[in-house]
Design an enzyme around this catalytic site. Sequence first.
Site, PDB file in Angstrom:
ATOM      1  N   ASP A 182       6.505  18.197  -3.291  1.00 53.29           N
ATOM      2  CA  ASP A 182       6.603  19.485  -3.988  1.00 53.29           C
ATOM      3  C   ASP A 182       6.709  19.235  -5.493  1.00 53.29           C
ATOM      4  OD1 ASP A 182       9.049  18.286  -4.131  1.00 53.29           O
ATOM      5  OD2 ASP A 182      10.223  20.056  -3.640  1.00 53.29           O
ATOM      6  N   TYR A 221      20.056  21.039  -3.711  1.00 54.70           N
ATOM      7  CA  TYR A 221      20.247  20.250  -2.487  1.00 54.70           C
ATOM      8  C   TYR A 221      21.708  20.418  -2.072  1.00 54.70           C
ATOM      9  CZ  TYR A 221      16.069  17.149  -2.216  1.00 54.70           C
ATOM     10  OH  TYR A 221      14.831  16.614  -2.038  1.00 54.70           O
ATOM     11  N   GLU A 259       6.161  13.297   4.899  1.00 53.09           N
ATOM     12  CA  GLU A 259       6.396  13.553   3.480  1.00 53.09           C
ATOM     13  C   GLU A 259       6.790  12.239   2.796  1.00 53.09           C
ATOM     14  OE1 GLU A 259       8.629  17.091   2.535  1.00 53.09           O
ATOM     15  OE2 GLU A 259       8.111  16.962   0.421  1.00 53.09           O
ATOM     16  N   ASP A 274       9.976  15.849  -7.146  1.00 53.91           N
ATOM     17  CA  ASP A 274      10.872  15.281  -6.144  1.00 53.91           C
ATOM     18  C   ASP A 274      10.152  14.555  -5.010  1.00 53.91           C
ATOM     19  OD1 ASP A 274      13.430  14.889  -4.943  1.00 53.91           O
ATOM     20  OD2 ASP A 274      12.964  16.485  -3.528  1.00 53.91           O
TER      21      ASP A 274
END
Length: 485
Positions: free
Chosen positions: A99, A249, A452, A96
Amino acid sequence: MWVSLLTTCLGCLLIVTSARGDERMTTTTMAPYDMDASYNNSGMRYDYGEALGLSILFYDAQRSGKLPDDNPIQWRGDSVLYDADGDYELTGGWFDAGDHVKFNFPMSYSVWVLNWGFLTFSEAYETTGQTEMMCDMIRWPLEYFLKCWRPELEILYTQIGDPALDHNTWASPENINMSRPAYQSNATCPGSDVAGDMTSALASGYLVFSELCGNETEFADALLEAAKTLYKFGMDYKGVHSDCIEEAYTSSGYRDEMSAAGAWMYKVTGEQQYLDDAEGFYDAWVPWSLDWDGKAPAANLLLYEATGKNLYREATKAFIASAMPDNIIDYTPCGLMFRNNWGTTRHASNEAFIALVAAANGINQEEYMEWALSQINYILGDNNHNISYQVGFGDNYPKHVHHRGSSCIKEVLECDINYDGENPNLLIGALAGGPGEDDDYVDDRTDYVHNEVATDYNAGFQGCLAALVQFSEEGVLPESPERVC
Ligand SMILES: *[C@@H]1O[C@H](CO)[C@@H](O)[C@H](O)[C@H]1NC(C)=O
Ligand SMILES: *[C@@H]1O[C@H](CO)[C@@H](O)[C@H](O)[C@H]1NC(C)=O
Ligand SMILES: *[C@@H]1O[C@H](CO)[C@@H](O)[C@H](O)[C@H]1NC(C)=O
Ligand SMILES: *[C@@H]1O[C@H](CO)[C@@H](O)[C@H](O)[C@H]1NC(C)=O
Ligand SMILES: *[C@@H]1O[C@H](CO)[C@@H](O)[C@H](O)[C@H]1NC(C)=O
């Protein structure tokens, strides 16, 4: 810890540098693949063609499973070959973000946004010589989606990996071995949001593989066949997947995903029922943003493409207006649209993507291109740090993105997120989260809010890059606006 493990690094070229007096190791950061996507037309502030080619490579770095021989990312290897539900194997797909969970929800959203940009701006991929790389890149998650959907059993695998277990481990994907549960949607655990986005990915994938990627009719037909049954599954068992799977999610609803799915199915098949469904899921409010949860701005524009109706044209204009300066939304002092603190560059580029697809449909072309240019130029360097928030673009870019594979060397088992020094593996093409409200930005690996990367961050961004190349090629791209900082 790094020093004691130096000897275990067999294949990698070592550069021993000094950080705080300690010896430390990195691999080379040479370009993984001999790419020339460069495109320079008069008046272009940045080489959007090169940035486009780099973005494709970011997705190749996110590949999970058994890598093909022509994998262009040298520092990546095979990973999590044990992904399965019992004896049904589920390898493949994309990790994703920084991670290693495979979440089909953002993954499939990314795929259909990428496909939409590819279909709308396919000339740009041709011009920059990237069509073949793009076809190869986008085939990977589509093959995985075909595996995840088992129509005869009405089982849709939606996620591999428990976020809590995964997020506690900082290691290369090649070295993880924690248990990775397979989550599914079925008649008693609906997930129309995930099914809708996966339908959109498969249906748009059909168009990509029948129109842009050579004679792949067999693959394209398999995608369409799966899209039809999966769409029906999403309609038959309506519900939000995170209501039943708490590790998923958290989604705010499925109407936007099912509206986009219906619009894609109508584009592909021309069957009225799909369009009726899609229009039935239209909501009249101005959506907050386009992102992995909110698809309404895209669904509305797809409905405009499908019908030419004024309603959807006005809905699209209202959404873009909500992102423009002089409206209620904040801007950073140097001119980046500031939707919220988390992943600012992806919000700005997603909104810019909607504006550029709207421009391609003849809506406020000049104004939308200029505004999109201001956002993309900011991201590529027109900012107070003169930094490109896309890794590997230019000389000054984030060197410590929050990404396990980039920051851990697979030949070395142990890896600590807190070490000083740059990530050893260049995560070329990735879009970092970006600055805070005051253009403040610290290149810090532990700061996942600003540093990220994610498959959904690059999707709209890559579409913008293709759009800018194509509009430039067509001679309609306006001059870049003056930089604010
Ligand atoms: C494009 O070419 C011009 C003229 O050769 C040069 O000045 C400019 O810097 C180039 N732009 C990019 C983005 O490479
Ligand atoms: C995972 O690998 C580590 C390091 O090699 C090992 O200590 C551990 O036992 C393994 N765990 C599992 C669940 O196999
Ligand atoms: C349906 O999915 C849920 C959630 O993944 C799972 O707990 C359940 O066992 C599944 N039902 C069947 C009949 O497999
Ligand atoms: C596609 O197939 C047709 C008919 O088999 C052939 O004429 C054509 O050259 C092929 N095109 C490509 C791009 O392979
Ligand atoms: C950023 O680039 C501009 C234009 O090239 C230059 O004037 C400015 O000094 C640079 N700022 C920093 C912080 O390097």
